[in-house]
Design an enzyme around this catalytic site. Structure first.
Site, short mmCIF file in Angstrom:
data_model
loop_
_atom_site.label_atom_id
_atom_site.label_comp_id
_atom_site.label_asym_id
_atom_site.label_seq_id
_atom_site.Cartn_x
_atom_site.Cartn_y
_atom_site.Cartn_z
N TYR A 190 0.88 -1.48 -0.11
CA TYR A 190 -0.15 -0.08 0.07
C TYR A 190 0.97 1.32 0.08
O TYR A 190 1.89 1.41 0.78
CB TYR A 190 -0.89 0.03 1.09
CG TYR A 190 -1.96 1.22 1.10
CD1 TYR A 190 -3.26 0.81 0.81
CD2 TYR A 190 -1.66 2.65 1.46
CE1 TYR A 190 -4.25 1.94 0.67
CE2 TYR A 190 -2.66 3.53 1.52
CZ TYR A 190 -3.84 3.29 1.00
OH TYR A 190 -4.71 4.41 1.03
N ASN A 247 -3.48 6.02 6.29
CA ASN A 247 -4.03 6.84 7.19
C ASN A 247 -4.77 5.78 8.32
O ASN A 247 -4.71 4.49 8.10
CB ASN A 247 -5.20 7.86 6.59
CG ASN A 247 -6.16 7.14 5.76
OD1 ASN A 247 -6.49 5.95 5.97
ND2 ASN A 247 -6.71 7.99 4.76
N HIS A 259 5.44 15.85 8.25
CA HIS A 259 4.69 14.66 7.73
C HIS A 259 2.94 14.76 7.83
O HIS A 259 2.40 14.51 7.06
CB HIS A 259 5.23 13.34 8.37
CG HIS A 259 6.13 12.45 7.64
ND1 HIS A 259 6.13 12.00 6.58
CD2 HIS A 259 7.47 12.28 8.08
CE1 HIS A 259 7.10 11.54 6.26
NE2 HIS A 259 8.06 11.55 7.22
N GLU A 293 9.36 5.33 16.92
CA GLU A 293 9.49 4.62 15.55
C GLU A 293 10.95 5.21 15.17
O GLU A 293 11.65 4.11 14.60
CB GLU A 293 8.62 5.34 14.79
CG GLU A 293 8.63 5.09 13.34
CD GLU A 293 7.64 6.12 12.62
OE1 GLU A 293 7.65 5.73 11.19
OE2 GLU A 293 7.21 7.06 13.15
N ASP A 340 14.80 7.24 5.60
CA ASP A 340 13.47 7.40 4.77
C ASP A 340 13.77 7.14 3.20
O ASP A 340 12.97 6.71 2.61
CB ASP A 340 13.07 8.77 4.99
CG ASP A 340 12.23 8.94 6.13
OD1 ASP A 340 11.84 8.17 6.76
OD2 ASP A 340 11.56 10.12 6.47
N GLU A 359 -0.93 -35.66 28.64
CA GLU A 359 -2.33 -34.98 28.12
C GLU A 359 -3.24 -35.74 27.82
O GLU A 359 -4.28 -34.99 27.08
CB GLU A 359 -1.59 -34.15 26.87
CG GLU A 359 -0.44 -33.14 27.18
CD GLU A 359 0.23 -32.57 25.98
OE1 GLU A 359 0.97 -31.56 26.12
OE2 GLU A 359 -0.12 -33.15 24.88
#
Length: 413
Positions: free
Chosen positions: A122, A202, A249, A314, A345, A399
């Protein structure tokens, strides 16, 4: 104006504002359901409404991608090549390796590494189109050996479509938002289903990824971008530039400086104000600086490191490499005055798709390892199985799984 506060006041600043995730989830839920049930018909409706799509399909023809690439300037193409070369080199370091072990005679253990069949990247194109994110998401997939590498972006920007073409993305789609995430998660007649969706977006994209995690693999749910800087002595002009680089940003972005020096703090505040006067993105950066950013005065670097670990930023910039051993939580670390976050970046190599909102406590940034599966392999000889039989059968019967025990014992009869 950028605030200067004492460390005892840092708690409120370092506490991230709760994202409007519940509200976003409610908004995207009907979109996800519509794409799931009505496929391309719903996808086109939302693409026309939200993305202003004018073409008859979200699929971008190969000829259009090639044309976009041909319009890119030589300088831009060279920049893509430099960036992709470094990202590729770093991605190769991240790939899990085939390994073998033999902890006991006749017990052969190994792991094999296989790429995912299909991934979707994306690429945001809202306030700023981000061709750099094409590089950061497509190149690691190429390194991992993924056969079907899909890219989507809601705006037909040459720098995005052309970069996808240059790098060799398999398919490109003009779509964005929650409907794009749903299309990749469920698959439609036009859009193949992806094994994993990566890349930032977003809050509505984040909400869609969160809600569809499990239906499709995702990298992480991202929030507003952030940087934390630790510096005792540094060039205030450079520090101010680094903080503004993050602030521009988004109005929800944050830039935090931790320092022991009040004089440095005051100089940075003055420089931020000065640089804002000529910054083309000042309208956005000003809000982020005033609302979400600050200089925090600390007693010493130990306190700074502890505050940083609590925040789990971040991006973390440290001007002294000696602090690195104390860093436990960060998406990506930039060491030294000549290692600005902007280098990461765009071109230095490590990925810029990074965990935000404290998710760096759990993982690092997007990696070539996110595009592969590590599959365990085991091969036992008869002697090795007999040696393990007491442990296997004892645990199986503890078990209550008798058939498990018998499936081993029958081989020893």
């Amino acid at each position: 104006m950028l605030r200067i506060v004492e460390s005892r006041q840092a708690g409120r600043l370092l506490k991230r504002r709760a994202a409007r995730m519940t509200e976003a989830e409610e908004a995207v839920r009907p979109i996800l359901e519509a794409v799931r049930t009505r496929g391309d018909a719903a996808l086109m409706e939302y693409a026309q409404k939200f993305d202003k799509l004018t073409r008859k399909s979200v699929a971008v023809p190969g000829a259009e991608l090639q044309a976009a690439a041909s319009r890119l300037s030589p300088a831009f193409r060279k920049a893509v090549a430099v960036s992709a070369k470094n990202v590729k080199a770093y991605a190769k370091l991240q790939l899990p390796q085939v390994k073998k072990a033999q902890p006991a005679p006749g017990l052969k253990l190994s792991q094999i590494v296989r790429p995912l069949d299909s991934v979707a990247a994306y690429i945001p194109a809202g306030r700023y189109p981000l061709p750099s994110t094409v590089i950061m998401t497509v190149v690691p997939a190429l390194v991992a050996g993924v056969e079907n590498i899909m890219v989507c972006s809601p705006r037909p920007v040459d720098e995005i479509f052309g970069t996808a073409s240059i790098l060799g993305a398999t398919r490109v789609f003009e779509m964005g938002g929650a409907h794009a995430i749903a299309a990749f998660a469920y698959g439609t007649k036009t859009v193949p289903r992806a094994d994993r969706i990566v890349g930032p977006g977003n809050i509505y994209v984040a909400a869609a990824k969160k809600m569809l995690a499990g239906e499709v693999g995702i990298d992480f749910v991202a929030g507003p971008t952030e940087i934390l800087i630790i510096a005792e002595e540094a060039n205030p002009t450079w520090l101010a530039a680094d903080m503004l680089a993050q602030a521009e940003h988004d109005t929800d972005a944050s830039a935090i400086l931790l320092t022991t020096s009040r004089s440095l703090a005051e100089a940075v505040v003055a420089e931020v104000e000065k640089q804002l006067q000529t910054l083309p993105t000042a309208a956005t950066a000003r809000v982020a600086i005033d609302k979400n950013s600050a200089v925090i005065l600390v007693a010493d670097t130990s306190e700074a490191v502890e505050l940083s670990n609590r925040f789990a930023p971040e991006h973390l910039s440290i001007h002294d490499a000696k602090l690195l051993p104390g860093i436990r939580h960060a998406g990506s670390v930039f060491v030294g005055a000549n290692s600005p976050e902007a280098a990461g970046d765009y071109a230095s190599g490590p990925n810029h798709v990074l965990p935000t909102s404290g998710a760096a406590r759990l993982r690092g940034g997007l990696s070539a390892a996110d595009y592969v599966k590590v599959i365990s392999v085991q091969e036992l000889s008869g002697k090795a199985l007999r040696a393990l039989t007491p442990a296997i059968t004892t645990l199986a019967r503890a078990e209550g799984l008798e058939a498990h025990a018998r499936s081993v014992e029958v081989r020893n009869a």
